[in-house]
Design a protein around this motif. Structure first.
Motif, PDB file in Angstrom:
ATOM      1  N   LYS A   8       0.796  -1.222   0.000  1.00 17.12           N
ATOM      2  CA  LYS A   8       0.000   0.000   0.000  1.00 17.12           C
ATOM      3  C   LYS A   8       0.831   1.275   0.000  1.00 17.12           C
ATOM      4  O   LYS A   8       0.328   2.343  -0.285  1.00 17.12           O
ATOM      5  N   SER A   9       2.129   1.174   0.272  1.00 18.00           N
ATOM      6  CA  SER A   9       2.992   2.355   0.210  1.00 18.00           C
ATOM      7  C   SER A   9       3.653   2.492  -1.159  1.00 18.00           C
ATOM      8  O   SER A   9       4.556   3.278  -1.337  1.00 18.00           O
ATOM      9  N   SER A  10       3.207   1.715  -2.125  1.00 15.40           N
ATOM     10  CA  SER A  10       3.698   1.741  -3.509  1.00 15.40           C
ATOM     11  C   SER A  10       5.127   1.225  -3.665  1.00 15.40           C
ATOM     12  O   SER A  10       5.787   1.520  -4.643  1.00 15.40           O
ATOM     13  N   VAL A  11       5.602   0.461  -2.702  1.00 13.34           N
ATOM     14  CA  VAL A  11       6.915  -0.166  -2.811  1.00 13.34           C
ATOM     15  C   VAL A  11       6.717  -1.524  -3.479  1.00 13.34           C
ATOM     16  O   VAL A  11       5.895  -2.327  -3.035  1.00 13.34           O
ATOM     17  N   LYS A  12       7.445  -1.767  -4.554  1.00 14.86           N
ATOM     18  CA  LYS A  12       7.310  -3.020  -5.290  1.00 14.86           C
ATOM     19  C   LYS A  12       8.265  -4.066  -4.710  1.00 14.86           C
ATOM     20  O   LYS A  12       9.419  -3.771  -4.422  1.00 14.86           O
ATOM     21  N   HIS A  13       7.756  -5.264  -4.542  1.00 16.04           N
ATOM     22  CA  HIS A  13       8.541  -6.381  -4.012  1.00 16.04           C
ATOM     23  C   HIS A  13       8.436  -7.565  -4.956  1.00 16.04           C
ATOM     24  O   HIS A  13       7.446  -7.733  -5.666  1.00 16.04           O
ATOM     25  N   LEU A  14       9.431  -8.385  -4.910  1.00 14.34           N
ATOM     26  CA  LEU A  14       9.464  -9.610  -5.700  1.00 14.34           C
ATOM     27  C   LEU A  14       9.764 -10.772  -4.771  1.00 14.34           C
ATOM     28  O   LEU A  14      10.789 -10.766  -4.083  1.00 14.34           O
ATOM     29  N   ASN A  39      12.957  -1.767  -8.363  1.00 14.07           N
ATOM     30  CA  ASN A  39      12.801  -0.349  -8.667  1.00 14.07           C
ATOM     31  C   ASN A  39      11.512  -0.065  -9.427  1.00 14.07           C
ATOM     32  O   ASN A  39      10.834   0.912  -9.161  1.00 14.07           O
ATOM     33  N   ASN A  40      11.197  -0.894 -10.373  1.00 11.09           N
ATOM     34  CA  ASN A  40       9.937  -0.774 -11.101  1.00 11.09           C
ATOM     35  C   ASN A  40       9.584  -2.147 -11.650  1.00 11.09           C
ATOM     36  O   ASN A  40      10.385  -3.059 -11.621  1.00 11.09           O
ATOM     37  N   ALA A  41       8.374  -2.265 -12.138  1.00 16.50           N
ATOM     38  CA  ALA A  41       7.879  -3.583 -12.537  1.00 16.50           C
ATOM     39  C   ALA A  41       8.064  -3.856 -14.026  1.00 16.50           C
ATOM     40  O   ALA A  41       7.248  -4.522 -14.643  1.00 16.50           O
ATOM     41  N   THR A  42       9.160  -3.377 -14.603  1.00 16.04           N
ATOM     42  CA  THR A  42       9.444  -3.705 -15.998  1.00 16.04           C
ATOM     43  C   THR A  42      10.152  -5.052 -16.061  1.00 16.04           C
ATOM     44  O   THR A  42      10.751  -5.511 -15.082  1.00 16.04           O
ATOM     45  N   ALA A  43      10.089  -5.677 -17.213  1.00 14.41           N
ATOM     46  CA  ALA A  43      10.762  -6.967 -17.392  1.00 14.41           C
ATOM     47  C   ALA A  43      12.255  -6.847 -17.096  1.00 14.41           C
ATOM     48  O   ALA A  43      12.829  -7.685 -16.396  1.00 14.41           O
ATOM     49  N   GLN A  44      12.886  -5.805 -17.611  1.00 14.83           N
ATOM     50  CA  GLN A  44      14.329  -5.633 -17.424  1.00 14.83           C
ATOM     51  C   GLN A  44      14.678  -5.450 -15.949  1.00 14.83           C
ATOM     52  O   GLN A  44      15.624  -6.047 -15.452  1.00 14.83           O
ATOM     53  N   SER A  45      13.911  -4.637 -15.234  1.00 16.70           N
ATOM     54  CA  SER A  45      14.188  -4.388 -13.828  1.00 16.70           C
ATOM     55  C   SER A  45      13.998  -5.643 -12.980  1.00 16.70           C
ATOM     56  O   SER A  45      14.812  -5.951 -12.107  1.00 16.70           O
TER      57      SER A  45
END
Length: 94
Positions: A8-14, A39-45
């Motif tokens: 909910k804080s917009s932090v992306k996790h994997l 860092n972001n949800a792109t394929a490269q990242s």
């Protein structure tokens, strides 16, 4: 296996889960390996984050990785540019 999520804080996790086969007993088990920020949800990242995770723990992914599993999101399994196509381009998990 991996899956990306945003809290909910917009932090992306994997989430990284590994499937391990004991070659002596042929027992198969899944183990939680880690939860890493991306860092972001792109394929490269996402791809770079997974590779960085393996390298930071001295995991020889080029010799141990035999497959990649995830949900059906386009960023993970899209036909042209996805995490799957990036791994496939390394010829380590086709």
């Amino acid at each position: 296996m991996s899956d990306e999520s945003t809290n909910k804080s917009s932090v992306k996790h994997l989430a990284i889960v590994t499937r391990i086969v004991d070659t002596d007993s042929y027992e198969v088990r899944d183990e939680f390996a880690g939860l890493i920020k991306v860092n972001n949800a792109t394929a490269q990242s996402i791809f770079e984050s997974v590779i960085h995770f393996f390298l930071s723990y001295d995991i020889p992914y080029k010799s141990n990785l035999v497959g990649f599993a995830s949900d059906g999101a386009n960023v993970m399994f899209g036909e042209h540019h996805s995490v799957n196509t990036l791994f496939s381009s390394l010829h380590i998990c086709n």
